[in-house]
Design a protein around this motif. Structure first.
Motif, short mmCIF file in Angstrom:
data_model
loop_
_atom_site.label_atom_id
_atom_site.label_comp_id
_atom_site.label_asym_id
_atom_site.label_seq_id
_atom_site.Cartn_x
_atom_site.Cartn_y
_atom_site.Cartn_z
N PRO A 169 49.63 107.30 -41.82
CA PRO A 169 49.15 106.49 -40.69
C PRO A 169 49.70 105.13 -40.66
CG PRO A 169 47.52 108.09 -41.38
CD PRO A 169 48.79 108.14 -42.32
N PRO B 227 55.67 110.13 -44.19
CA PRO B 227 55.26 109.78 -43.21
C PRO B 227 53.50 109.62 -43.21
CG PRO B 227 55.64 112.09 -42.48
CD PRO B 227 56.07 111.70 -43.83
N ILE C 219 53.96 115.10 -38.98
CA ILE C 219 52.72 114.32 -38.64
C ILE C 219 52.82 114.19 -37.23
CG2 ILE C 219 51.29 112.26 -39.02
CD1 ILE C 219 50.82 114.28 -41.31
N CYS D 142 51.68 112.33 -33.14
CA CYS D 142 50.84 111.33 -32.64
C CYS D 142 50.62 111.89 -31.17
CB CYS D 142 52.18 110.20 -32.60
SG CYS D 142 51.37 108.82 -31.64
N GLU E 269 47.74 107.93 -30.88
CA GLU E 269 46.86 108.01 -31.97
C GLU E 269 47.49 108.83 -32.93
OE1 GLU E 269 43.83 106.84 -32.76
OE2 GLU E 269 44.10 105.76 -31.16
N ILE E 270 47.62 108.58 -34.40
CA ILE E 270 48.25 109.33 -35.23
C ILE E 270 47.28 110.24 -35.79
CG2 ILE E 270 49.32 109.34 -37.45
CD1 ILE E 270 50.97 107.81 -35.20
N SER F 278 54.21 105.30 -32.83
CA SER F 278 52.82 105.24 -31.76
C SER F 278 53.35 104.44 -30.55
CB SER F 278 51.54 104.53 -32.63
OG SER F 278 50.76 104.35 -31.68
N LEU G 194 53.51 104.76 -39.34
CA LEU G 194 54.00 105.06 -37.73
C LEU G 194 53.72 104.36 -36.68
CD1 LEU G 194 53.21 109.09 -38.81
CD2 LEU G 194 55.33 107.78 -39.28
N SER G 195 53.55 103.04 -36.89
CA SER G 195 53.16 102.14 -35.92
C SER G 195 54.13 102.36 -34.83
CB SER G 195 53.03 100.71 -36.34
OG SER G 195 54.02 100.27 -36.94
#
Length: 456
Positions: free
Chosen positions: A216, A214, A245, A247, A252-253, A223, A219-220
């Motif tokens: 940033p 994972p 990780i 969110c 926001e990640i 989110s 990971l859309s």
């Protein structure tokens, strides 16, 4: 220096440098190191894991030791079950966050914690000299271990206020990453009355959803799901389920550093005068948070083994890495994605604030990391070159070039992949961008230098 063990276990490309013959012989060495059974074996969802598990179990039996197969479980589940169910040791078959073609072996001691660096060298010595147990009087047997998941989930529940969590009716998005936490995290969430929304929940060794690690950048979907479902937070696990990780409620990640700071603050409020262990590449704010609760921080080389094995003799309460690996000593001194999820639930159940509000209360922090492809031979030369250019820098692990406590960059070869990792912290985003750009360019320049490539 270990020849086969990297930052976290032994890994390689299956059927190439990580062949079944290699696995068989290395398991003979590990079993000889363990001396007695039974040994617990588990594996992740990679396509090669089940066949490797059969070879591992048969090799253990060949040395005269018994073993039990726990099946497909997350790494922290295997480790906790070793400790809780009284095994002499464990072998987890996983390559963690590496690409699908990789696999690996991760031994854990009878205390449920990864074996030490010193013991890795003992195993390698047995392997290289073929000093493993030969011709035992009787062969061992392989059985099944069906209690691991229940023991693991119940162990996690024992450390949190499950009734308080149930009363909050938390909404959580789980990005399971097609990985091993798919067999445990949803069970745990349902047991404490949370409403969950699942992403990439089908176990698949190719990790088709967003890859096994994972980041940033991938990971859309997590989110978006958090925002669309008005969730309290989201969490993404790596392939073997030991890292997580987060969110926040705004989508926001969070970096591993930020989530670790929030959880550390929560835990130290109830347990002041404690000890926190983290790596050299974690941000500087952990010292500020620890000082607030009269607690101390110990820094180690990069790697969960370094942190875990420092936590055991010091009886540290908390350990963490910037990559989302968080360790809660009261449960087990290893990275544990589901235990970390439980702690975040516990925090939010007992707070009147949202996760984003809790993050905003932390000291300002600007950290990041990047990576540059680099063959292993060249990586050693790169670090040597940088040490010559920056002779006053910290060379405990790779090289850490410090301008001051809030502005630094750390460059080190990965212990699991042919890449150079670059970590940085600065007092502002602009300074961080400038710092990282400068040193990424420097690393690329040195690697591409023809003289550097051909001369030792």
């Amino acid at each position: 220096m270990a020849k086969f063990f990297g930052t976290n276990g032994i890994r390689g490309v299956f059927s190439e440098d990580f062949s079944l013959e290699f696995v068989h012989d290395m398991t003979l060495a590990i079993a000889t190191y363990f001396k007695s059974g039974p040994i617990l074996v588990g594996y992740d969802g990679r396509e090669s894991s089940q066949i490797i598990a059969k070879v591992v179990c048969s090799a253990i039996n060949y040395t005269g030791l018994d073993c039990n197969n726990a099946g497909l479980v997350p790494t922290p589940c295997l480790e906790y079950a070793v400790k809780k169910l009284g095994y002499s040791g464990g072998i987890m078959i996983t390559a963690s966050h590496n690409p699908p073609q990789y696999n690996g072996i991760k031994p854990s001691a009878k205390d449920g914690v990864e074996i030490s660096r010193e013991d890795e060298l003992v195993i390698e010595d047995i392997f290289l000299n073929k000093n493993w147990i030969k011709n035992p009087t009787t062969f061992g047997t392989t059985g099944k271990e069906n209690r691991a998941i229940d023991v693991y989930v119940n162990g996690i529940i024992s450390h949190i206020d499950s009734q308080k969590i149930k009363s909050k009716h938390l909404k959580i998005v789980l990005d399971l990453g097609n990985g091993a936490q798919a067999v445990t995290a949803p069970i745990f969430c349902k047991s404490v009355g949370c409403e969950i929304f699942l992403i990439n929940d089908k176990i698949d060794g190719q990790f088709p959803g967003r890859g096994s690690e994972p980041t940033p950048q991938n990971l859309s979907e997590l989110s978006k799901s958090v925002k669309d479902n008005n969730a309290d937070f989201g969490i993404a696990f790596d392939g073997d389920g030991d890292r997580s990780i987060f969110c926040d409620n705004n989508g926001e990640i969070l970096t591993g550093d930020k989530s670790a700071l929030v959880l550390t603050k929560f835990i130290l409020q109830k347990n002041p005068n404690s000890l926190v262990v983290t790596c050299l590449n974690s941000g500087s704010n952990i010292e500020l948070v620890a000082n607030e609760f009269n607690s101390k921080v110990i820094r180690t080389k990069v790697g969960s083994v370094e942190v875990s094995r420092k936590m055991v003799p010091t009886n540290a309460l908390i350990g963490f890495e910037e990559n989302g690996g968080f360790m809660f000593g009261k449960h087990n001194q290893v990275r544990d994605g589901c235990m970390t999820l439980a702690l975040m639930m516990d925090l939010l159940a007992k707070s009147e604030k949202t996760l984003s509000e809790l993050i905003s209360e932390l000291p300002p922090s600007f950290t990041t990391k990047d990576k540059v492809p680099c063959p292993q031979d060249n990586s050693k030369k790169l670090i040597k070159s940088l040490k010559e250019e920056f002779p006053n820098s910290d060379i405990t692990d790779g090289i850490k070039i410090t301008i001051d406590s809030k502005n630094w960059v750390m460059i080190r070869p990965s212990g699991t992949e042919p890449i150079i990792r670059i970590y940085g912290e600065a007092e502002s985003q602009q300074k961080l961008d400038t710092l990282m750009s400068k040193y990424i360019q420097k690393v690329k320049s040195v690697i591409s230098d023809n003289t550097f490539k051909t001369n030792p």
